[in-house]
Write a protein that holds these residues in place. Structure first.
Motif, PDB file in Angstrom:
ATOM      1  N   TYR A   1      46.639  37.516  55.709  1.00  0.00           N
ATOM      2  CA  TYR A   1      46.313  36.090  55.778  1.00  0.00           C
ATOM      3  C   TYR A   1      47.537  35.234  55.472  1.00  0.00           C
ATOM      4  CZ  TYR A   1      41.242  37.098  55.838  1.00  0.00           C
ATOM      5  OH  TYR A   1      39.985  37.506  56.181  1.00  0.00           O
TER       6      TYR A   1
ATOM      7  N   HIS B   1      34.183  35.158  53.617  1.00  0.00           N
ATOM      8  CA  HIS B   1      35.567  35.657  53.630  1.00  0.00           C
ATOM      9  C   HIS B   1      35.919  36.298  54.972  1.00  0.00           C
ATOM     10  CE1 HIS B   1      34.828  35.053  49.381  1.00  0.00           C
ATOM     11  NE2 HIS B   1      33.878  35.960  49.437  1.00  0.00           N
TER      12      HIS B   1
ATOM     13  N   HIS C   1      41.572  35.498  50.078  1.00  0.00           N
ATOM     14  CA  HIS C   1      40.161  35.696  49.736  1.00  0.00           C
ATOM     15  C   HIS C   1      39.663  34.529  48.896  1.00  0.00           C
ATOM     16  CE1 HIS C   1      36.605  37.460  47.821  1.00  0.00           C
ATOM     17  NE2 HIS C   1      36.611  38.390  48.771  1.00  0.00           N
ATOM     18  N   GLY C   2      38.382  34.177  49.062  1.00  0.00           N
ATOM     19  CA  GLY C   2      37.832  33.013  48.380  1.00  0.00           C
ATOM     20  C   GLY C   2      37.901  33.064  46.874  1.00  0.00           C
TER      21      GLY C   2
ATOM     22  N   MET D   1      36.827  30.066  52.269  1.00  0.00           N
ATOM     23  CA  MET D   1      36.444  31.439  52.624  1.00  0.00           C
ATOM     24  C   MET D   1      35.057  31.787  52.077  1.00  0.00           C
ATOM     25  SD  MET D   1      38.464  33.610  54.341  1.00  0.00           S
ATOM     26  CE  MET D   1      40.158  34.001  54.768  1.00  0.00           C
TER      27      MET D   1
ATOM     28  N   ALA E   1      36.816  40.972  52.657  1.00  0.00           N
ATOM     29  CA  ALA E   1      37.369  40.021  53.618  1.00  0.00           C
ATOM     30  C   ALA E   1      37.637  40.715  54.950  1.00  0.00           C
ATOM     31  CB  ALA E   1      38.660  39.423  53.071  1.00  0.00           C
TER      32      ALA E   1
END
Length: 347
Positions: A72, A25, A51-52, A20, A65
């Protein structure tokens, strides 16, 4: 040390979390579903999503994001038939309430990430997650900053809290194979939990580091399709699968579906190739956290100073993840002026 009869490795994919960072993201839930489905078909058993920077990180500080973490997670859960979906929990960024939302959305595994000298920060989330029935993997971030023995002491704490896996994490991509092997070997002598290894590729040796980690006792290896990840990216999942197979390991994954997913689903979504450019290389050389990659480039352009000078100074100061504000401080100092908030933004 693994013997030939025990040469089995578990590949964990982090395209949909660490990756991401390479797309700001902005993967959509549909993107997540498509990639997760491909990974599942290839036999990847654990897929990390959200999220990254981890759960709860969608913010002005870390970048917003395109969707929520539960969105997600649900997209991935609905897309797979066999894989477990995992999420990253960083104490100080995520909360247990956010972890509960991820559980409600369907995660079966949580990966609790702490700085390599602060294992005790992981006690509460590790113990709480075990009580909820989750598989718990733990990350010792920036593992290059500790010698093998003190790193093993920190790992022993995570082991005592109930972690199922303890990872040596090369967050800065600063290790070469000897560093990876020595740290994993030290952990193998100190803990009963499984050991994992998470590589970034800033020095171009992510795959070699992963292979050496496995030869010294790691049984979980992280990868990312097309190497998608912060800075120069991660060890590339499809390359890991091929390299480990060529080296005589059983990965339990099917190479060709991995390649197909990387080529036909992930590659078209990439903003740029994951390469070892100047900034990524200096991140690894200076031992600076990989997520400093884009902020450092922006600061270099804003203040008119070389990114390499910023990174070398950040490395000299020993900055760690969460100290991204230091990028602006260092850049402004090197430029010979103090950053001021524009009048229009002042309150």
């Amino acid at each position: 040390m693994n013997t030939p009869a025990q040469k089995k490795i578990t590949i964990v994919d982090t395209t949909l979390r660490d990756g991401m960072s390479s797309v700001s993201h902005q993967f959509t839930p549909q993107n997540v579903a498509d990639i997760a489905r491909g990974l599942d078909r290839a036999g990847v058993g654990t897929i990390e999503v959200a999220h990254g920077i981890g759960l709860g990180a969608s913010s002005i500080q870390y970048g917003f994001a395109a969707a929520t973490d539960p969105d997600y997670v649900r997209a991935a859960v609905d897309a797979v038939e066999n894989a477990d979906i995992a999420a990253l929990y960083v104490p100080g960024i995520a909360t247990l309430a956010e972890l509960q939302k991820a559980i409600d959305a369907g995660i079966k595994t949580v990966r609790v990430a702490v700085h390599c000298t602060e294992a005790d920060c992981g006690q509460q989330p590790v113990e709480w997650a075990k009580e909820q029935g989750l598989t718990v993997m733990t990350f010792l971030m920036m593992s290059h900053k500790l010698d093998p023995e003190p790193l093993a002491e920190q790992a022993a704490k995570l082991d005592s809290y109930g972690a199922d896996v303890v990872y040596v994490v090369d967050s800065a991509g600063a290790m070469v194979p000897r560093h990876a092997g020595d740290r994993v070997a030290a952990l193998r002598q100190a803990i009963s939990a499984d050991i994992g290894f998470h590589a970034h590729n800033n020095l171009g040796v992510g795959i070699a580091n992963a292979l050496t980690a496995a030869e010294n006792g790691a049984t979980f290896i992280d990868g990312s399709l097309r190497g998608l990840g912060a800075s120069a990216g991660n060890a590339q999942t499809e390359v890991l699968a091929a390299a480990f197979e060529r080296a005589g390991w059983d990965t339990g994954v099917d190479l060709f579906p991995l390649i197909d997913t990387a080529e036909h689903i992930v590659a078209p979504l990439m903003k740029e190739p994951q390469i070892v450019d100047e900034t990524a290389l200096i991140l690894g050389y200076a031992g600076v956290y990989s997520t400093f990659f884009h902020p450092t480039k922006r600061a270099a352009k804003k203040f008119g100073v070389p990114a390499r000078d910023i990174l070398m100074e950040l490395g000299r100061r020993g900055v760690i993840g969460g100290q991204e504000d230091m990028i602006i401080d260092v850049a402004s100092e090197l430029a010979g002026r103090t950053y001021e908030i524009p009048a229009s933004a002042a309150v």
